[in-house]
Motif scaffolding. Structure first.
Motif, PDB file in Angstrom:
ATOM      1  N   ASN B  63       0.823  -1.214   0.000  1.00  0.00           N
ATOM      2  CA  ASN B  63       0.000   0.000   0.000  1.00  0.00           C
ATOM      3  C   ASN B  63       0.856   1.263   0.000  1.00  0.00           C
ATOM      4  OD1 ASN B  63      -2.454  -1.300  -0.031  1.00  0.00           O
ATOM      5  ND2 ASN B  63      -2.596  -1.410   2.201  1.00  0.00           N
ATOM      6  N   PHE B  67       1.219   4.009  -2.903  1.00  0.00           N
ATOM      7  CA  PHE B  67       0.971   5.421  -2.593  1.00  0.00           C
ATOM      8  C   PHE B  67       2.121   6.289  -3.120  1.00  0.00           C
ATOM      9  CE2 PHE B  67       1.951   8.828   0.524  1.00  0.00           C
ATOM     10  CZ  PHE B  67       0.890   9.675   0.239  1.00  0.00           C
ATOM     11  N   GLN B  71       1.665   9.018  -6.213  1.00  0.00           N
ATOM     12  CA  GLN B  71       1.900  10.438  -5.958  1.00  0.00           C
ATOM     13  C   GLN B  71       3.073  10.962  -6.774  1.00  0.00           C
ATOM     14  OE1 GLN B  71       0.256  12.537  -3.491  1.00  0.00           O
ATOM     15  NE2 GLN B  71      -1.280  10.952  -3.224  1.00  0.00           N
ATOM     16  N   GLN B 167      -0.959   8.914   4.316  1.00  0.00           N
ATOM     17  CA  GLN B 167      -1.379   8.124   3.162  1.00  0.00           C
ATOM     18  C   GLN B 167      -2.814   8.490   2.787  1.00  0.00           C
ATOM     19  OE1 GLN B 167      -1.222   3.936   3.839  1.00  0.00           O
ATOM     20  NE2 GLN B 167      -1.619   3.429   1.704  1.00  0.00           N
ATOM     21  N   ASN B 169      -5.775   8.600  -0.827  1.00  0.00           N
ATOM     22  CA  ASN B 169      -5.997   8.334  -2.254  1.00  0.00           C
ATOM     23  C   ASN B 169      -6.195   9.627  -3.037  1.00  0.00           C
ATOM     24  OD1 ASN B 169      -8.639   9.095  -1.757  1.00  0.00           O
ATOM     25  ND2 ASN B 169      -9.405   7.004  -1.635  1.00  0.00           N
TER      26      ASN B 169
END
Lengths: 154, 225
Positions: B63, B67, B71, B167, B169
């Motif tokens: 995850n 991330f 980004q 973190q 989305n």
């Protein structure tokens, strides 16, 4: 006019928020804020915690009291950091549980939230943390807070 | 910079291969809309680059890796429009450092440029061989300001450029924070803009104005390629 869930989510999406972010959020938003506590993004659920803590309403307090058991540590950290927005008499039980939480971050921010107006049980827990917490920075933080509250020796 | 293997299939499927794009070019940097192989970057007309490192206080699992990748690519594509190449530096897992455990939930105080908390000072002292003019983006579990939680915060101690993010989305949060570090101090009221105050961008990817690109190019942190 009551806000929609998306309007509220958008309002609470400031990247580096200030206090204005909570403008206009009141008792009528409590059901939507309760929904946002289930948001897939932990930071959004945390924002809902802060918003609820700023609404002086028994329903908001009941939801916050329940959140001491939230499975997401981020949410409990937000609860610890927002306890300062609650009346001391309302916050004692919540704070006591958060000071006893297994997550370091929760204990860290719960210690910072303790004020002279919290009850003797909270202050006793603070003394326990100073003496017995397994994490040195948490013991140091409890010690500093006790000194600030003038509850420890020189 | 990104791997062709990660993006080529999608671009081929959508017939959106940028001009100059060839299979076998390897790791790429976008200069404007033009892809440039990393090995030829020094001879390219792309004038400036910025190096961004990631350091995570959370264990780097799939995850967190996803991330960072998401980004980074979003930032590279956006900044490339202003001819700023974003070069990824190192990615470091700091989660096993017991001294930093307490900083996974970070107190960022006011989160105002030039004002940092003891938590931020301690965190940003972990640069670990990062160059003076390179940025570090720290990933933490939560950030608590004086009034609520933050998604990102670009306040950093002098001489230790970087930002902190959680973190999320929301795809352009790192780009937004790096924009602050590169000199974009003012938030926009328009939801189409990268520097919109809110992470609810519309008409994505968000926009940067010519003036904003110019400001970033003037930063001492953007260096000749």
């Amino acid at each position: 006019m009551p806000k929609t869930l998306e309007e509220l989510r958008n309002q609470l999406s400031a990247i580096e928020p200030d206090i204005d972010m909570f403008d206009g959020i009141g008792p009528s938003e409590i059901p939507l804020l309760e929904q946002l506590l289930q948001d897939e993004e932990a930071w959004m659920a945390s924002r809902a915690i802060f918003a609820l803590s700023r609404i002086p309403d028994p329903k908001a307090l009941a939801i916050l009291s329940h959140e001491v058991s939230d499975p997401r540590p981020e949410v409990k950290v937000a609860l610890a950091a927002s306890v300062k927005n609650l009346k001391s008499s309302d916050a004692n039980d919540i704070l006591l549980k958060l000071l006893n939480d297994t997550n370091i971050g929760v204990r860290k921010f719960a210690i910072q939230a303790v004020s002279p107006n919290h009850n003797v049980s909270v202050r006793e827990m603070l003394k326990n943390l100073e003496m017995q917490d397994p994490i040195p920075p948490i013991r140091d933080s409890a010690k500093d807070k006790l000194r600030e509250l003038k509850l420890s020796g020189p | 910079m990104f791997s062709l293997r990660d993006t080529l299939a999608n671009r081929l499927a959508n017939h959106r291969l940028p001009k100059g794009y060839r299979i076998g070019m390897g790791i790429m940097v976008l200069c404007g809309r033009r892809p440039v192989g990393i090995t030829t970057l020094r001879n390219s007309p792309c004038p400036e680059s910025v190096i961004v490192h990631f350091k995570s206080l959370l264990p780097i699992d799939n995850n967190i890796n996803q991330f960072i990748k998401t980004q980074l690519i979003a930032m590279q594509r956006l900044f490339a429009e202003g001819k700023i190449a974003v070069l990824p530096g190192t990615t470091e897992d700091l989660s096993n450092n017991p001294n930093l455990q307490i900083l996974q939930n970070l107190n960022v105080g006011q989160c105002i440029s030039g004002t940092t908390t003891q938590d931020q000072n301690t965190l940003f002292s972990n640069r670990n061989d990062v160059g003076d003019n390179e940025l570090v983006v720290y990933i933490v579990a939560t950030m608590i300001s004086n009034v609520t939680s933050a998604i990102g915060c670009a306040a950093h101690p002098a001489g230790r450029p970087g930002a902190v993010v959680v973190q999320t989305n929301r795809r352009w949060v790192v780009a937004h924070e790096v924009g602050h570090v590169l000199g974009l101090r003012v938030h926009s009221g328009k939801s189409d803009d990268l520097m919109f105050v809110n992470a609810g961008w519309t008409n994505v990817p968000p926009d940067l104005s010519d003036n904003e690109y110019s400001t970033m190019l003037k930063s001492s942190l953007t260096r000749p390629c």
